[in-house]
Design an enzyme around this catalytic site. Structure first.
Site, PDB file in Angstrom:
ATOM      1  N   ARG A 111       0.832  -1.209   0.000  1.00 50.51           N
ATOM      2  CA  ARG A 111       0.000   0.000   0.000  1.00 50.51           C
ATOM      3  C   ARG A 111       0.865   1.257   0.000  1.00 50.51           C
ATOM      4  O   ARG A 111       0.509   2.259  -0.612  1.00 50.51           O
ATOM      5  CB  ARG A 111      -0.956   0.002   1.192  1.00 50.51           C
ATOM      6  CG  ARG A 111      -1.984   1.119   1.127  1.00 50.51           C
ATOM      7  CD  ARG A 111      -3.067   0.937   2.160  1.00 50.51           C
ATOM      8  NE  ARG A 111      -4.048  -0.059   1.779  1.00 50.51           N
ATOM      9  CZ  ARG A 111      -5.257   0.233   1.307  1.00 50.51           C
ATOM     10  NH1 ARG A 111      -5.618   1.484   1.110  1.00 50.51           N
ATOM     11  NH2 ARG A 111      -6.105  -0.735   1.012  1.00 50.51           N
ATOM     12  N   GLU A 170      -9.723   6.212   7.342  1.00 50.21           N
ATOM     13  CA  GLU A 170      -8.287   6.436   7.203  1.00 50.21           C
ATOM     14  C   GLU A 170      -7.885   7.709   6.460  1.00 50.21           C
ATOM     15  O   GLU A 170      -6.927   8.375   6.861  1.00 50.21           O
ATOM     16  CB  GLU A 170      -7.649   5.230   6.501  1.00 50.21           C
ATOM     17  CG  GLU A 170      -7.694   3.956   7.292  1.00 50.21           C
ATOM     18  CD  GLU A 170      -7.232   2.769   6.481  1.00 50.21           C
ATOM     19  OE1 GLU A 170      -6.289   2.096   6.922  1.00 50.21           O
ATOM     20  OE2 GLU A 170      -7.791   2.520   5.395  1.00 50.21           O
TER      21      GLU A 170
END
Length: 768
Positions: free
Chosen positions: A312, A718
């Site tokens: 990621r 997030e």
């Protein structure tokens, strides 16, 4: 009260939270015979376990059992992926704080006192305690991963300008209010119910079964609520639950294991710290032509969830910018520290900072405004494919950027800050902006699935269960709003129940900002199945077409020629029961379109992108390095928010947590590899006075997701954390002002007073 999706509803446990009535695991009544556990931990970072003498501990007052590696009946391995992460060390010590044994006693005090009496001898070896050493020794927990596009080497050679730089960001402790805890209750035939403060009940079920050597169906993991998680209870909670389950199985009695703050911080993983090196090529205007970057993560001693974090980070290195020639190499460095794990953003925050640093340096090199350089490089029509091959759809970057500049009065404040700096030789202010593009979905496609179970009772009340866990983020109320919207009933008629592997099996973790996306759709499917059954029966019973039946305001209207009949929702539910119609249904959802090749690093790993922008103003004292965030303006893309009140709280909290990561939350190990920041006295999380005094938060309006997200909403857990990158940028701007911007600024994070002061001194030296 309106309960429509898209309206502000209070958290389902809000009143219980503020009155102290909300029950957490340590508040549960303890059955007679409950035992309490305490861990024996290694005090050395690396070496061979020569001796583990537990005899004195075992004979201590009120001790019932002392369990070590040899007492695990199944496989002594708690790895969430891969293998080789023992619950209790066998012959090797890999970090200071590694569990060696568990003492189980009649009281918590007795267990902890006995644990202190364990005799441990370790033949020490030289530990690896930093990323640089791991890179030099090629010590990795997995092979390096590369994400690339085009020919960055050739593009860098041809670029009119090139810059090379390095910097680092540290890790971060999750510091959830409720520490790691599990309560295991044995039942008949080897069954065990485990109450766990976990974001991943299914993993708790699997790890407990692996340790006990039994089928999954003998373990039921239950979670009513967590006192915070932030990723720290995605994999770490599983081994805590596993230890409690092993003890309950061994003794035949209920066992509670809760880690005090110091033990929790010593034994569990953190956010991955990263070291960076990069070379960037660009033209005379500041347009980026090529990037060649190395992102080296401190994985700690084992694999844990590092592969996903590194992946990621690589897929977010581009952040909001089109980079035609791109290469980013991710190293997962093995060190003798806690095995680092998931943390809110899951590598995304560590990825987006690369280009922010590069663009600041490009702007300084060219003498241009860094925010103009940022906007010049935004993804745009025709330049909208990421280095991994996914189109940047529904691009709201320009809107978010424009709105944060307008709302934050950029030009006016820039002038005011420059005037302030000209008149103040010691105090300096800085202004920083940050744009965000963040992908939403789990890295692994198979994890993007969810289940739900809905019951309608004959009084019209509804029980809702799904695979998501409630950790304070408001997931339960959002999913309840979805069900209320389907049936058109008041939210008070919906009762969310504890997440349980016995009710919804094979769940994915509540992580990656997917909680509402996945579980909302699964609950919608279950509720809609029941609604369609009720409509079908009502149409047959009243002799009308289904489109003559309307659910609204807790009632059901039957449109008949010449007259209308209105039943309450409960009356129709009872009528359906009398007609032998099932009022219970499961729902299932899997995210469409996503696919990913982890070897080629190509595909569509994200269902959609969330966008945002932030502006932050800071002040620093150039004599002490102390800093303050004076103001923050945020614009966050939430699509059509399911619950604006909940989402607003998520944005604010995420930003402040990100601010903590970048400014004050410093992890510190001594020369032996022992963590010394083990509580609030030594580890500084943001407090109320660290919140910006002026804090303006706006959700992007009229921006419904065009993808088939639940009611066109977007994830919010997030992405806002990364908006705090504007604070880091602003600090560099303030440091630059101390030299009249004659030198580029390197500022490692967290930007503690010591680091800010060192950056000021270094910049002034370079300027001279």
């Amino acid at each position: 009260m309106s309960t429509k999706v898209g309206t502000a509803q209070r958290h389902d446990s809000a009143l219980k939270h503020v009155t102290g009535q909300a029950l957490y695991i340590d508040d549960m009544p303890e059955p007679p015979g409950t035992l309490h556990g305490a861990l024996v931990l290694s005090t050395e970072a690396c070496g061979r376990l020569k001796k583990l003498d537990l005899a004195t501990a075992a004979t201590s007052p009120d001790v019932v059992a002392v369990l070590a590696a040899g007492d695990v009946p199944g496989k002594n391995d708690v790895a969430p992926i891969g293998q080789g992460e023992p619950l209790f060390a066998i012959d090797r010590i890999d970090y200071a704080g590694q569990p060696l044994a568990l003492v189980v006693a009649e009281s918590l005090d007795a267990a902890r006192a006995a644990a202190e009496r364990a005799v441990v001898e370790i033949e020490e070896e030289e530990p690896i305690l930093d990323i640089a050493t791991a890179l030099a020794k090629k010590a990795y927990v997995q092979a390096p991963a590369t994400l690339s596009r085009g020919d960055p080497d050739d593009a860098l050679r041809r670029a009119p300008h090139r810059l090379t730089a390095a910097f680092s960001v540290g890790g971060q402790e999750h510091f959830y209010l409720e520490g790691q805890i599990a309560f295991a209750l044995p039942g008949e035939d080897g069954d065990i119910v485990v109450h766990s403060s976990t974001q991943h009940p299914t993993e708790v079920q699997h790890i407990c079964a692996r340790l006990l050597g039994c089928d999954f169906n003998r373990i039921t993991a239950v979670v009513r609520r967590l006192g915070g998680g932030f990723g720290g209870k995605e994999s770490n909670a599983s081994w805590v639950a596993g230890a409690a389950a092993v003890a309950a199985n061994h003794t035949g009695r209920p066992v509670k294991l809760r880690l005090p703050r110091e033990i929790d911080m010593i034994a569990t993983g953190k956010r991955h710290g990263f070291d960076y090196r990069y070379t960037v090529g660009f033209d005379d205007d500041g347009r980026v032509l090529a990037l060649d970057a190395v992102l080296a993560a401190d994985a700690g001693w084992s694999l844990d969830l590092t592969p996903g974090v590194v992946a990621r980070a690589l897929t977010h290195t581009d952040n909001a910018y089109w980079i035609p020639h791109f290469r980013a190499v991710g190293y997962a460095c093995r060190t003798n520290r806690q095995s680092n794990t998931a943390f809110r953003g899951f590598g995304g925050p560590q990825g987006v900072v690369v280009m922010e640093d590069a663009l600041d340096r490009i702007a300084h090199h060219l003498g241009r405004d860094p925010n103009d350089v940022r906007a010049l490089n935004f993804y745009a029509e025709g330049m909208d494919e990421t280095p991994y091959g996914q189109k940047v759809d529904e691009n709201h970057l320009a809107r978010c950027w424009a709105e944060v500049k307008t709302g934050g009065a950029l030009e006016q404040r820039r002038a005011e800050i420059d005037a302030f700096n000209a008149g103040h030789p010691v105090l300096k202010r800085g202004l920083g902006l940050f744009p965000l593009k963040f992908g939403i979905s789990f890295n692994l496609p198979h994890m993007n699935q969810a289940g739900a179970l809905v019951h309608v009772y004959t009084d019209g009340s509804i029980r809702l269960n799904h695979g998501g866990t409630e950790m304070g983020q408001g997931l339960f109320i959002k999913v309840a709003q979805v069900v209320a919207e389907v049936f058109k009933v008041d939210i008070d008629r919906i009762r969310p129940s504890a997440t349980s592997t016995a009710e919804v099996p094979n769940t994915s973790p509540t992580a990656a900002s997917t909680g509402s996306d996945l579980n909302g759709w699964a609950a919608w499917e279950a509720a809609n199945t029941i609604k369609q059954r009720m409509m079908s029966y009502a149409a047959e019973h009243f002799g009308v077409a289904q489109n003559d039946i309307e659910f609204a305001d807790g009632n059901v209207r039957i449109a008949k020629p010449g007259s209308n009949q209105v039943l309450s929702f409960g009356e129709l539910a009872k009528l359906c029961w009398l007609g032998r119609v099932s009022l219970s249904a499961t729902g299932f959802y899997k995210t469409p379109k996503i696919h990913w090749d982890p070897v080629a690093m190509r595909g569509r790993p994200f269902f959609y992108f969330s966008f945002g922008a932030a502006m932050a103003e800071v002040a620093i004292d150039t004599l002490t390095g102390e800093s303050r965030v004076l103001r923050a303006d945020l614009v966050q893309d939430c699509g059509e928010s399911l619950n604006p009140a909940i989402d607003l709280g998520q944005i604010e909290g995420a930003f402040v947590q990100g601010q903590g990561w970048l400014t004050c939350e410093e992890l510190w190990w001594d020369a032996k590899g022992r963590l010394k920041t083990v509580g609030p006295s030594t580890y500084k999380i943001p407090g109320s006075r660290d919140v910006p005094p002026v804090f303006n938060v706006k959700m992007l309006s009229n921006a419904p997701s065009r993808e088939a997200t639940i009611f066109h909403s977007k994830a919010v857990g997030e992405p806002p954390l990364m908006l705090a990158t504007a604070v880091w940028t602003a600090l560099k701007d303030a440091i630059g002002a101390a030299t009249d911007r004659r030198a580029p600024v390197r500022l490692d994070a967290p930007a503690t007073p010591e680091r800010v002061l060192a950056a000021v001194v270094k910049a002034r030296t370079a300027a001279r």
